[in-house]
Design an enzyme around this catalytic site. Structure first.
Site, PDB file in Angstrom:
ATOM      1  N   ALA A  11       0.845  -1.202   0.000  1.00 26.15           N
ATOM      2  CA  ALA A  11       0.000   0.000   0.000  1.00 26.15           C
ATOM      3  C   ALA A  11       0.875   1.245   0.000  1.00 26.15           C
ATOM      4  O   ALA A  11       0.706   2.159   0.791  1.00 26.15           O
ATOM      5  CB  ALA A  11      -0.936  -0.019   1.203  1.00 26.15           C
ATOM      6  N   LYS A  36       2.053  -4.641   5.249  1.00 24.76           N
ATOM      7  CA  LYS A  36       2.534  -5.059   6.576  1.00 24.76           C
ATOM      8  C   LYS A  36       2.110  -4.121   7.695  1.00 24.76           C
ATOM      9  O   LYS A  36       1.996  -4.541   8.839  1.00 24.76           O
ATOM     10  CB  LYS A  36       4.039  -5.292   6.567  1.00 24.76           C
ATOM     11  N   GLU A 167      18.398  15.674   0.029  1.00 22.94           N
ATOM     12  CA  GLU A 167      17.185  16.142   0.719  1.00 22.94           C
ATOM     13  C   GLU A 167      17.325  15.972   2.234  1.00 22.94           C
ATOM     14  O   GLU A 167      16.888  16.816   3.010  1.00 22.94           O
ATOM     15  CB  GLU A 167      15.952  15.409   0.179  1.00 22.94           C
TER      16      GLU A 167
HETATM   17  P1  FAD Z   1       6.763   2.034  -1.518  1.00 23.34           P
HETATM   18  O1  FAD Z   1       6.408   3.433  -1.405  1.00 23.34           O
HETATM   19  O2  FAD Z   1       8.057   1.566  -0.937  1.00 23.34           O
HETATM   20  O3  FAD Z   1       5.578   1.148  -0.900  1.00 23.34           O
HETATM   21  C1  FAD Z   1       5.699  -0.236  -0.684  1.00 23.34           C
HETATM   22  C2  FAD Z   1       4.673  -0.685   0.339  1.00 23.34           C
HETATM   23  O4  FAD Z   1       4.778  -2.107   0.502  1.00 23.34           O
HETATM   24  C3  FAD Z   1       4.875  -0.085   1.716  1.00 23.34           C
HETATM   25  O5  FAD Z   1       3.632   0.285   2.260  1.00 23.34           O
HETATM   26  C4  FAD Z   1       5.495  -1.225   2.525  1.00 23.34           C
HETATM   27  O6  FAD Z   1       5.187  -1.165   3.910  1.00 23.34           O
HETATM   28  C5  FAD Z   1       4.840  -2.432   1.894  1.00 23.34           C
HETATM   29  N1  FAD Z   1       5.634  -3.664   2.010  1.00 23.34           N
HETATM   30  C6  FAD Z   1       6.939  -3.830   1.699  1.00 23.34           C
HETATM   31  N2  FAD Z   1       7.303  -5.099   1.885  1.00 23.34           N
HETATM   32  C7  FAD Z   1       6.210  -5.755   2.318  1.00 23.34           C
HETATM   33  C8  FAD Z   1       5.957  -7.113   2.633  1.00 23.34           C
HETATM   34  N3  FAD Z   1       6.895  -8.063   2.546  1.00 23.34           N
HETATM   35  N4  FAD Z   1       4.714  -7.463   3.036  1.00 23.34           N
HETATM   36  C9  FAD Z   1       3.721  -6.521   3.127  1.00 23.34           C
HETATM   37  N5  FAD Z   1       3.913  -5.224   2.814  1.00 23.34           N
HETATM   38  C10 FAD Z   1       5.132  -4.853   2.418  1.00 23.34           C
HETATM   39  N6  FAD Z   1      10.102   9.948  -5.906  1.00 23.34           N
HETATM   40  C11 FAD Z   1       9.545  10.993  -6.574  1.00 23.34           C
HETATM   41  O7  FAD Z   1       8.930  10.785  -7.653  1.00 23.34           O
HETATM   42  N7  FAD Z   1       9.642  12.273  -6.102  1.00 23.34           N
HETATM   43  C12 FAD Z   1      10.244  12.570  -4.933  1.00 23.34           C
HETATM   44  O8  FAD Z   1      10.317  13.740  -4.524  1.00 23.34           O
HETATM   45  C13 FAD Z   1      10.830  11.491  -4.187  1.00 23.34           C
HETATM   46  N8  FAD Z   1      11.420  11.739  -2.996  1.00 23.34           N
HETATM   47  C14 FAD Z   1      11.931  10.687  -2.267  1.00 23.34           C
HETATM   48  C15 FAD Z   1      12.525  10.961  -1.025  1.00 23.34           C
HETATM   49  C16 FAD Z   1      13.062   9.939  -0.276  1.00 23.34           C
HETATM   50  C17 FAD Z   1      13.692  10.250   1.058  1.00 23.34           C
HETATM   51  C18 FAD Z   1      13.012   8.597  -0.765  1.00 23.34           C
HETATM   52  C19 FAD Z   1      13.600   7.468   0.055  1.00 23.34           C
HETATM   53  C20 FAD Z   1      12.438   8.321  -1.993  1.00 23.34           C
HETATM   54  C21 FAD Z   1      11.887   9.357  -2.764  1.00 23.34           C
HETATM   55  N9  FAD Z   1      11.287   9.120  -4.006  1.00 23.34           N
HETATM   56  C22 FAD Z   1      10.743  10.163  -4.721  1.00 23.34           C
HETATM   57  C23 FAD Z   1      11.157   7.750  -4.534  1.00 23.34           C
HETATM   58  C24 FAD Z   1       9.781   7.175  -4.140  1.00 23.34           C
HETATM   59  O9  FAD Z   1       9.576   7.319  -2.751  1.00 23.34           O
HETATM   60  C25 FAD Z   1       9.634   5.702  -4.533  1.00 23.34           C
HETATM   61  O10 FAD Z   1       9.941   5.561  -5.906  1.00 23.34           O
HETATM   62  C26 FAD Z   1       8.204   5.241  -4.263  1.00 23.34           C
HETATM   63  O11 FAD Z   1       7.958   5.216  -2.871  1.00 23.34           O
HETATM   64  C27 FAD Z   1       7.936   3.852  -4.845  1.00 23.34           C
HETATM   65  O12 FAD Z   1       6.598   3.532  -4.596  1.00 23.34           O
HETATM   66  P2  FAD Z   1       6.143   2.022  -4.394  1.00 23.34           P
HETATM   67  O13 FAD Z   1       4.673   2.047  -4.215  1.00 23.34           O
HETATM   68  O14 FAD Z   1       6.735   1.166  -5.434  1.00 23.34           O
HETATM   69  O15 FAD Z   1       6.832   1.549  -3.034  1.00 23.34           O
HETATM   70  P1  NAD Z   2      20.402   7.180  -6.146  1.00 18.72           P
HETATM   71  O1  NAD Z   2      20.755   5.889  -6.765  1.00 18.72           O
HETATM   72  O2  NAD Z   2      19.644   8.139  -6.962  1.00 18.72           O
HETATM   73  O3  NAD Z   2      21.687   7.922  -5.583  1.00 18.72           O
HETATM   74  C1  NAD Z   2      22.678   7.216  -4.861  1.00 18.72           C
HETATM   75  C2  NAD Z   2      24.001   7.941  -4.941  1.00 18.72           C
HETATM   76  O4  NAD Z   2      24.955   7.206  -4.182  1.00 18.72           O
HETATM   77  C3  NAD Z   2      24.547   8.031  -6.357  1.00 18.72           C
HETATM   78  O5  NAD Z   2      24.963   9.350  -6.606  1.00 18.72           O
HETATM   79  C4  NAD Z   2      25.707   7.052  -6.374  1.00 18.72           C
HETATM   80  O6  NAD Z   2      26.757   7.432  -7.258  1.00 18.72           O
HETATM   81  C5  NAD Z   2      26.160   7.104  -4.923  1.00 18.72           C
HETATM   82  N1  NAD Z   2      26.889   5.891  -4.522  1.00 18.72           N
HETATM   83  C6  NAD Z   2      26.564   4.597  -4.795  1.00 18.72           C
HETATM   84  N2  NAD Z   2      27.473   3.766  -4.247  1.00 18.72           N
HETATM   85  C7  NAD Z   2      28.392   4.539  -3.620  1.00 18.72           C
HETATM   86  C8  NAD Z   2      29.575   4.275  -2.878  1.00 18.72           C
HETATM   87  N3  NAD Z   2      30.020   3.030  -2.671  1.00 18.72           N
HETATM   88  N4  NAD Z   2      30.271   5.316  -2.377  1.00 18.72           N
HETATM   89  C9  NAD Z   2      29.837   6.593  -2.552  1.00 18.72           C
HETATM   90  N5  NAD Z   2      28.740   6.898  -3.265  1.00 18.72           N
HETATM   91  C10 NAD Z   2      28.012   5.896  -3.774  1.00 18.72           C
HETATM   92  O7  NAD Z   2      19.585   6.796  -4.799  1.00 18.72           O
HETATM   93  P2  NAD Z   2      18.621   7.648  -3.883  1.00 18.72           P
HETATM   94  O8  NAD Z   2      19.095   9.027  -3.734  1.00 18.72           O
HETATM   95  O9  NAD Z   2      18.388   6.823  -2.688  1.00 18.72           O
HETATM   96  O10 NAD Z   2      17.264   7.680  -4.731  1.00 18.72           O
HETATM   97  C11 NAD Z   2      16.539   6.470  -4.990  1.00 18.72           C
HETATM   98  C12 NAD Z   2      15.464   6.747  -6.030  1.00 18.72           C
HETATM   99  O11 NAD Z   2      14.495   7.622  -5.470  1.00 18.72           O
HETATM  100  C13 NAD Z   2      16.005   7.419  -7.277  1.00 18.72           C
HETATM  101  O12 NAD Z   2      15.331   6.937  -8.389  1.00 18.72           O
HETATM  102  C14 NAD Z   2      15.675   8.876  -7.068  1.00 18.72           C
HETATM  103  O13 NAD Z   2      15.453   9.560  -8.291  1.00 18.72           O
HETATM  104  C15 NAD Z   2      14.388   8.795  -6.261  1.00 18.72           C
HETATM  105  N6  NAD Z   2      14.308   9.976  -5.391  1.00 18.72           N
HETATM  106  C16 NAD Z   2      13.782  11.099  -5.944  1.00 18.72           C
HETATM  107  C17 NAD Z   2      13.741  12.245  -5.187  1.00 18.72           C
HETATM  108  C18 NAD Z   2      13.162  13.496  -5.820  1.00 18.72           C
HETATM  109  O14 NAD Z   2      12.639  13.425  -6.935  1.00 18.72           O
HETATM  110  N7  NAD Z   2      13.249  14.630  -5.167  1.00 18.72           N
HETATM  111  C19 NAD Z   2      14.207  12.265  -3.873  1.00 18.72           C
HETATM  112  C20 NAD Z   2      14.764  11.086  -3.339  1.00 18.72           C
HETATM  113  C21 NAD Z   2      14.808   9.945  -4.131  1.00 18.72           C
END
Ligand code: FAD
Ligand code: NAD
Length: 401
Positions: A11, A36, A167
């Site tokens: 979800a 979960k 971020e």
């Molecule tokens: P998730 O959001 O990970 O949802 C998975 C769900 O499955 C969760 O509810 C989890 O509890 C549940 N689950 C997992 N394993 C199990 C299991 N075994 N049994 C039951 N339930 C389970 N993307 C953007 O486009 N823009 C952004 O600005 C952006 N900012 C981000 C900032 C951060 C800090 C991070 C970490 C990521 C960001 N991302 C962003 C990436 C984005 O969050 C992910 O791509 C997105 O959450 C993926 O959605 P999803 O539904 O596939 O998975």
């Molecule tokens: P990422 O893969 O985008 O970035 C990871 C970074 O760690 C890379 O720059 C990589 O070169 C570096 N790295 C990898 N191995 C390393 C090592 N051994 N030593 C030092 N550096 C190393 O991962 P993320 O930032 O966790 O993002 C995950 C996904 O979520 C991405 O697709 C990203 O676009 C998305 N996301 C989007 C946003 C947003 O749109 N604002 C915010 C957070 C995450």
């Protein structure tokens, strides 16, 4: 004839959006949603919890707020494996449940790349418990500094300089004055170091825009090491390579944000995958399994412009949720499926509450306007899945929040 059984796993952004779209269609099917936790969390704001800027309640809401009980049964349980040929899902507490159609949306996990010490000493932020743990750990180290005067308790290394790291640093640097006061630690002895393997920071943006964002963080005390891949983590240090030499930096807080992989349930279930992401067919089903949709971070869709899969984002996960529901309806009705296509609207990276950089529909944005854009994008998505009531309840109309 019994109704077709549709099971949705996860979800998160993808799973809940698929559920919402299916419920809106009012098909004659039995829907079961498995997750979960009994709450949804907005993963895109996990850094705000990890930095202590917000409580988890700010970025979570009850899954039952989205479930229409006339159409859907919610099971709070953990998925263990998908038996894709038997068409059942094994759950930790509830045993095996059957499906006719499955939407697999279990999201992402932290990627360790097999680097030594990551599992023991790296702090990921991939869900609510791990994000709360980052904040708690850092606070404990600051408290310990006062007992020991050991400066490594004031040293924080953030591994990788992807969006998650940037971020997190953006929020953490804004929280730092409050932490300094609360734990009575010397601000000039705090070290914030970000170590990135690649030679350039935020290469996806125009160079001036990246420089603007990175300079903001530097002004707030972050030191960047670039072109320096991390080789090992220890309890109180990070080992990295610089110009062919191994070096180390002391730190009691090591935040591990070097990238993500899909849920390990993908590989455990025997799907063909790379880093737990399945290269899906154009209707979003797994190759050879036309009744199993895989969406969100567990899926990979090729971007023909770059010849690489699109990066895993909430943006594509949400679109896939809608497309999977549409294609499932087509399969039930025997009508033509619609190939999934994606075109990213842009990207905005927060540098802390009211600062951001971004590129949206070909326009570069920075500063406060970019931060408003980021909040509008998040609020729109929350409104579409959770509804207006939740947006208002979470205080999300405040752009200075
Ligand atoms: P998730 O959001 O990970 O949802 C998975 C769900 O499955 C969760 O509810 C989890 O509890 C549940 N689950 C997992 N394993 C199990 C299991 N075994 N049994 C039951 N339930 C389970 N993307 C953007 O486009 N823009 C952004 O600005 C952006 N900012 C981000 C900032 C951060 C800090 C991070 C970490 C990521 C960001 N991302 C962003 C990436 C984005 O969050 C992910 O791509 C997105 O959450 C993926 O959605 P999803 O539904 O596939 O998975
Ligand atoms: P990422 O893969 O985008 O970035 C990871 C970074 O760690 C890379 O720059 C990589 O070169 C570096 N790295 C990898 N191995 C390393 C090592 N051994 N030593 C030092 N550096 C190393 O991962 P993320 O930032 O966790 O993002 C995950 C996904 O979520 C991405 O697709 C990203 O676009 C998305 N996301 C989007 C946003 C947003 O749109 N604002 C915010 C957070 C995450």
């Amino acid at each position: 004839m019994s109704k077709a059984k549709v099971v949705i796993l996860g979800a998160g952004y993808a799973g809940l959006r698929a559920l919402k779209s299916l419920q809106n269609k009012r098909l004659d099917v039995e829907i079961t949603l498995v997750n979960k936790n009994d709450y949804h969390y907005e993963s895109t704001y996990l850094h705000e919890v990890a930095s202590g800027a917000h409580e988890p309640e700010r970025i979570t809401y009850k899954i039952m707020d989205v479930v229409d009980t006339k159409q859907t049964t919610f099971i709070q349980d953990t998925v263990v494996v998908v038996n894709k040929d038997e068409k059942t899902v094994q759950l930790e507490k509830n045993g095996a449940i059957p499906f006719d159609y499955l939407i697999f949306a279990l999201g992402f996990e932290s990627e360790s790349f097999g680097i030594k010490g990551v599992d023991e000493f790296g702090l990921p932020m991939v869900d609510i418990p791990t994000s709360v743990a980052v904040d708690k750990h850092l606070r404990e180290q600051f408290a310990k500094y006062n007992e020991t005067k050991d400066e490594s308790y004031l040293s924080v290394v953030v591994c990788g300089a992807g969006f998650t790291s940037i971020e997190y640093l953006g929020e953490l640097t804004l929280q730092m004055p409050k932490l300094v006061k609360q734990y009575n630690v010397p601000a000039d002895k705090i070290q914030l170091i970000c170590i990135e393997a690649m030679p350039t920071l935020l290469p996806m943006f125009d160079a001036k825009l990246s420089e603007y964002g990175i300079n903001k963080l530097k002004e707030r005390g972050v030191k960047f090491l670039i072109g320096t891949p991390i080789k090992e983590l220890k309890a109180d240090s990070v080992i990295y390579e610089e110009a062919g030499e191994l070096k180390s930096v002391k730190a009691k807080t090591i935040v591990w944000t070097t990238g993500v992989r899909g849920s390990s349930i993908v590989a455990a279930s025997g799907f063909e995958q790379r880093r737990n992401r399945v290269m899906v067919e154009n209707d979003l089903t797994a190759p050879g399994y036309p009744d199993i949709f895989i969406i969100g971070d567990c899926s990979a869709v090729m971007d023909n412009a770059t010849n690489r899969p699109y990066p895993p984002t909430a943006q594509i996960a949400l679109k896939q949720g809608i497309a999977a529901a549409d294609n499932l309806e087509s399969k039930l009705k025997g009508t033509a499926i619609k190939p999934f296509t994606f075109s990213a609207l842009g990207t905005v990276c927060s540098i802390g509450n009211t600062e951001a950089i971004g590129e949206v529909m070909g326009h570069n944005l920075k500063g406060y306007p970019a931060s408003v854009m980021k909040k509008v994008i998040g609020d729109r998505s929350l409104m579409q899945t959770g509804g207006m009531k939740i947006v208002a309840k979470k205080g999300r109309f405040d752009f200075y929040r």
